[in-house]
Design a protein around this motif. Structure first.
Motif, mmCIF file in Angstrom:
data_model
loop_
_atom_site.group_PDB
_atom_site.id
_atom_site.type_symbol
_atom_site.label_atom_id
_atom_site.label_comp_id
_atom_site.label_asym_id
_atom_site.label_seq_id
_atom_site.Cartn_x
_atom_site.Cartn_y
_atom_site.Cartn_z
ATOM 1 N N ILE A 199 25.869 -10.192 -26.451
ATOM 2 C CA ILE A 199 24.419 -10.011 -26.447
ATOM 3 C C ILE A 199 24.054 -9.033 -25.345
ATOM 4 O O ILE A 199 24.395 -9.257 -24.171
ATOM 5 C CB ILE A 199 23.706 -11.348 -26.214
ATOM 6 C CG1 ILE A 199 24.116 -12.345 -27.296
ATOM 7 C CG2 ILE A 199 22.193 -11.162 -26.205
ATOM 8 C CD1 ILE A 199 23.593 -13.735 -27.047
ATOM 9 N N ARG A 201 21.890 -7.387 -22.465
ATOM 10 C CA ARG A 201 20.918 -8.001 -21.559
ATOM 11 C C ARG A 201 20.176 -6.983 -20.713
ATOM 12 O O ARG A 201 19.174 -7.342 -20.078
ATOM 13 C CB ARG A 201 21.620 -9.019 -20.648
ATOM 14 C CG ARG A 201 22.326 -10.128 -21.429
ATOM 15 C CD ARG A 201 22.939 -11.142 -20.505
ATOM 16 N NE ARG A 201 23.661 -12.188 -21.259
ATOM 17 C CZ ARG A 201 23.088 -13.260 -21.782
ATOM 18 N NH1 ARG A 201 21.773 -13.442 -21.620
ATOM 19 N NH2 ARG A 201 23.798 -14.151 -22.444
ATOM 20 N N ARG A 202 20.635 -5.743 -20.687
ATOM 21 C CA ARG A 202 19.964 -4.737 -19.863
ATOM 22 C C ARG A 202 19.825 -3.445 -20.656
ATOM 23 O O ARG A 202 20.641 -3.148 -21.540
ATOM 24 C CB ARG A 202 20.770 -4.462 -18.579
ATOM 25 C CG ARG A 202 20.866 -5.649 -17.641
ATOM 26 C CD ARG A 202 21.612 -5.273 -16.374
ATOM 27 N NE ARG A 202 20.970 -4.155 -15.693
ATOM 28 C CZ ARG A 202 21.435 -3.599 -14.568
ATOM 29 N NH1 ARG A 202 22.549 -4.066 -14.024
ATOM 30 N NH2 ARG A 202 20.812 -2.596 -14.003
ATOM 31 N N SER A 461 9.707 -6.512 -28.514
ATOM 32 C CA SER A 461 10.947 -7.140 -28.035
ATOM 33 C C SER A 461 12.017 -7.104 -29.110
ATOM 34 O O SER A 461 11.728 -6.984 -30.306
ATOM 35 C CB SER A 461 10.681 -8.588 -27.618
ATOM 36 O OG SER A 461 9.699 -8.642 -26.597
ATOM 37 N N GLN A 474 18.746 -14.591 -27.023
ATOM 38 C CA GLN A 474 18.251 -13.645 -26.028
ATOM 39 C C GLN A 474 17.014 -12.936 -26.574
ATOM 40 O O GLN A 474 16.941 -12.608 -27.763
ATOM 41 C CB GLN A 474 19.329 -12.600 -25.680
ATOM 42 C CG GLN A 474 18.895 -11.512 -24.748
ATOM 43 C CD GLN A 474 18.704 -12.023 -23.322
ATOM 44 O OE1 GLN A 474 19.249 -13.082 -22.961
ATOM 45 N NE2 GLN A 474 17.943 -11.300 -22.528
ATOM 46 N N THR A 475 16.061 -12.692 -25.681
ATOM 47 C CA THR A 475 14.891 -11.869 -25.977
ATOM 48 C C THR A 475 14.871 -10.718 -24.987
ATOM 49 O O THR A 475 14.749 -10.941 -23.766
ATOM 50 C CB THR A 475 13.587 -12.674 -25.877
ATOM 51 O OG1 THR A 475 13.624 -13.741 -26.833
ATOM 52 C CG2 THR A 475 12.387 -11.789 -26.163
ATOM 53 N N LEU A 476 15.017 -9.516 -25.496
ATOM 54 C CA LEU A 476 15.087 -8.324 -24.654
ATOM 55 C C LEU A 476 13.778 -7.555 -24.780
ATOM 56 O O LEU A 476 13.420 -7.086 -25.864
ATOM 57 C CB LEU A 476 16.274 -7.449 -25.082
ATOM 58 C CG LEU A 476 16.547 -6.204 -24.259
ATOM 59 C CD1 LEU A 476 16.943 -6.585 -22.829
ATOM 60 C CD2 LEU A 476 17.636 -5.360 -24.901
ATOM 61 N N ALA A 494 28.418 -6.156 -27.289
ATOM 62 C CA ALA A 494 27.175 -6.323 -26.537
ATOM 63 C C ALA A 494 26.451 -4.993 -26.347
ATOM 64 O O ALA A 494 25.926 -4.695 -25.275
ATOM 65 C CB ALA A 494 27.447 -6.979 -25.185
ATOM 66 N N ALA A 508 20.655 -0.692 -25.316
ATOM 67 C CA ALA A 508 20.787 -1.951 -24.575
ATOM 68 C C ALA A 508 22.263 -2.297 -24.468
ATOM 69 O O ALA A 508 23.046 -2.078 -25.405
ATOM 70 C CB ALA A 508 20.022 -3.066 -25.277
ATOM 71 N N LYS A 510 25.347 -4.897 -22.147
ATOM 72 C CA LYS A 510 25.626 -5.992 -21.240
ATOM 73 C C LYS A 510 25.995 -5.437 -19.873
ATOM 74 O O LYS A 510 26.553 -4.349 -19.758
ATOM 75 C CB LYS A 510 26.769 -6.841 -21.796
ATOM 76 C CG LYS A 510 26.934 -8.195 -21.135
ATOM 77 C CD LYS A 510 28.013 -9.008 -21.837
ATOM 78 C CE LYS A 510 28.198 -10.365 -21.184
ATOM 79 N NZ LYS A 510 29.224 -11.187 -21.852
ATOM 80 N N SER A 511 25.763 -6.189 -18.834
ATOM 81 C CA SER A 511 25.983 -5.687 -17.469
ATOM 82 C C SER A 511 27.436 -5.314 -17.227
ATOM 83 O O SER A 511 27.764 -4.262 -16.683
ATOM 84 C CB SER A 511 25.531 -6.743 -16.446
ATOM 85 O OG SER A 511 24.164 -7.024 -16.608
#
Length: 527
Positions: A199, A201-202, A461, A474-476, A494, A508, A510-511
């Motif tokens: 997913i 996240r950033r 979103s 997750q809500t981005l 991700a 978008a 993942k970190s």
């Protein structure tokens, strides 16, 4: 005192003119005149010119001298105007009739003329001279004529320097390397076993370039070309981006004169299928940008999909009661599916391509018995129209990659699940809620392993759900305008691309994946 000429014999006019010519030529060749000098003109009769002398001026032409001498001779001989014109013409033709020979004054009786070579004398067009060799004076503000062959040669030579930034070594343009370049980040994951879908996240970066709402984004299905991202916009263009690393726009395609409503890759990754509000569906070459096939549907195209078993066949639907099937090889319509609807919102082929589902805007007062319709592809017969009974339209459909099911995005602000086998029953115990649709063409999509279902939202979103338990993961918060599409990367875990109503595309990630991407970019730059 000058003596008059006595015409003893009745001579013809031509003979008298020749004699005047000879006398005039002789008078010019001597170069100077004395006061008591006599000139023989006719039948040994002598004429003494007026008591004055002159010298040839190099700034004056021979024609001017000829004119002065002829005037004096004619005035003394009382010739008529017709003889004067004939004399001048004959003199010019005799002295300047040969354009190849140099114009010069001959030597006479031990005396050399003061002017050996005459200055340039303008010639009339058609006097035997080559028009291209004439001396032309170009007036200021007047553009000279350039032959067409020379203009074409100049234009071919100047094509390259106009866009030096797009040129690469080997006489290949940057566009020709769209399918040959492979992202270093994608290479790292191609060598390993595919990981489970993650997913994002950033937000990694924003891709700006479209001037209208972006309706859809889609990654290239070919694994080693999966860094290429396709976007279709209402600004009448569709683009291909490097979405994995640089975010640079690789190519802009302007094949349509109307808004591009839908776009998708062909399985080979070399062609693009697009549908537009200009009533056409176009197959375009990714590298060259040339139109391979352009077909007129006679209605605004809302959706265009390829047949899963035969990519040469595709279906088009839109502002019409019919869905048309086209064969790109023959450019002919092979099948027509007609129903009592006004508009087709989306088309979804089920597994194997035997049946397909269409979503329409037809909703009755008590039930939506024609909102989703199943068709047999070969026979063009309706398989079922009693699939979805709630009074909401479904702007988009998505097929699960592994299981026998598909989902429908509804204007009831939820995603419904259906069986992909007859009788296509809806699962009433599972629905995906939490996002807003509100009349926008919000799309939904599965991950490659089918575990995550992503959807856009009218709030801007991007939402990610667990497919099996319908729980939101997750809500981005990606956009300030309605988010119309979320596309998950087929290789990179991700990683997803989103687009919105304002024309913006965002990446978008993942970190941990982002740190790995940064290290990869640094190493590639060092190499």
């Amino acid at each position: 005192m000058s003596s008059l000429v006595a015409y003893e014999d009745s001579e013809s006019e031509d003979e008298s003119i020749d004699q005047v010519e000879e006398g005039t030529s002789a008078s010019v060749q001597t170069g100077s005149y004395e006061q008591n000098q006599e000139v023989v003109l006719y039948n040994n009769s002598k004429v003494t010119p007026s008591p004055q002398s002159f010298t040839l001026d190099p700034d004056r032409t021979v024609l001017e001298y000829h004119g002065n001498i002829s005037d004096r001779s004619i005035s003394s001989l009382h010739l008529n105007s017709q003889q004067q014109n004939c004399s001048i013409r004959t003199t010019q033709d005799k002295h300047f009739g040969d354009p190849a020979a140099p114009v010069s004054l001959p030597r006479t009786q031990g005396k050399t003329s003061s002017l050996q070579t005459l200055p340039h004398i303008p010639q009339r067009f058609g006097d035997g001279l080559n028009p291209a060799k004439r001396h032309c004076t170009v007036l200021p503000g007047v553009r000279p004529y350039i032959p067409k062959r020379q203009r074409l040669a100049t234009s071919v030579e100047t094509v390259g320097p106009k866009n030096p930034a797009e040129q690469v070594p080997g006489n290949k343009t940057r566009e020709s390397q769209i399918l040959s370049d492979v992202s270093e980040t994608v290479k790292l994951y191609l060598a390993h076993k595919p990981e489970a879908a993650g997913i994002p996240r950033r937000l990694l970066m924003s891709l700006a370039g479209h001037e209208g709402p972006v309706n859809t984004v889609q990654w290239c299905p070919v694994p080693h070309l999966s860094h290429l991202l396709l976007s279709a916009s209402m600004d009448k263009t569709f683009k291909v981006w490097d979405g994995a690393e640089s975010g640079r726009c690789l190519r802009v395609y302007t094949c349509h004169s109307g808004a591009v409503r839908d776009a998708c890759w062909t399985p080979c990754g070399r062609h693009l299928l697009t549908g537009s509000f200009d009533n056409t569906a176009v197959i375009t070459d990714v590298e060259t940008g040339q139109q391979i096939v352009k077909l007129d549907n006679q209605f605004k195209v809302m959706c265009a999909v390829l047949h899963p078993s035969n990519p040469d066949v595709f279906l088009c639907g839109g502002y019409s009661s019919v869905v048309k099937a086209w064969d790109s090889r023959s450019c002919k319509m092979v099948k027509v599916y007609k129903s009592a609807i006004q508009q087709t919102l989306d088309i979804l082929f089920l597994r194997g391509g035997v049946d397909f589902i269409i979503s329409s805007d037809c909703v009755s007062r008590d039930s939506a018995d024609r909102t989703l319709i199943a068709w047999d592809y070969q026979t063009t017969a309706k398989v079922s129209n009693q699939i979805y009974h709630e009074r909401y339209t479904c702007p988009s459909l998505a097929l699960h990659p592994l299981e026998e099911s598909f989902v429908a995005q509804t204007n009831g602000n939820y995603i419904a699940v259906f069986s992909s086998q007859q009788p296509y029953r809806m699962n009433k115990r599972r629905r995906y809620e939490g996002h807003k649709v509100e009349g926008y063409a919000v799309q939904c999509e599965f991950s490659q392993d089918g575990t995550i279902l992503a959807s856009g939202s009218a709030t801007g979103s991007a939402h990610f759900y667990d497919y099996h338990n319908a729980r939101m993961l997750q809500t981005l918060h990606a956009h300030s305008q309605p988010c119309l599409c979320v596309s998950q990367h087929p290789v990179l875990p991700a990683t997803a691309a989103t687009c919105d109503w304002a024309g913006e595309i965002k990446m978008a990630i993942k970190s941990s994946r982002m740190s790995l991407l940064n290290r990869t970019i640094i190493h590639s730059r060092r190499d």
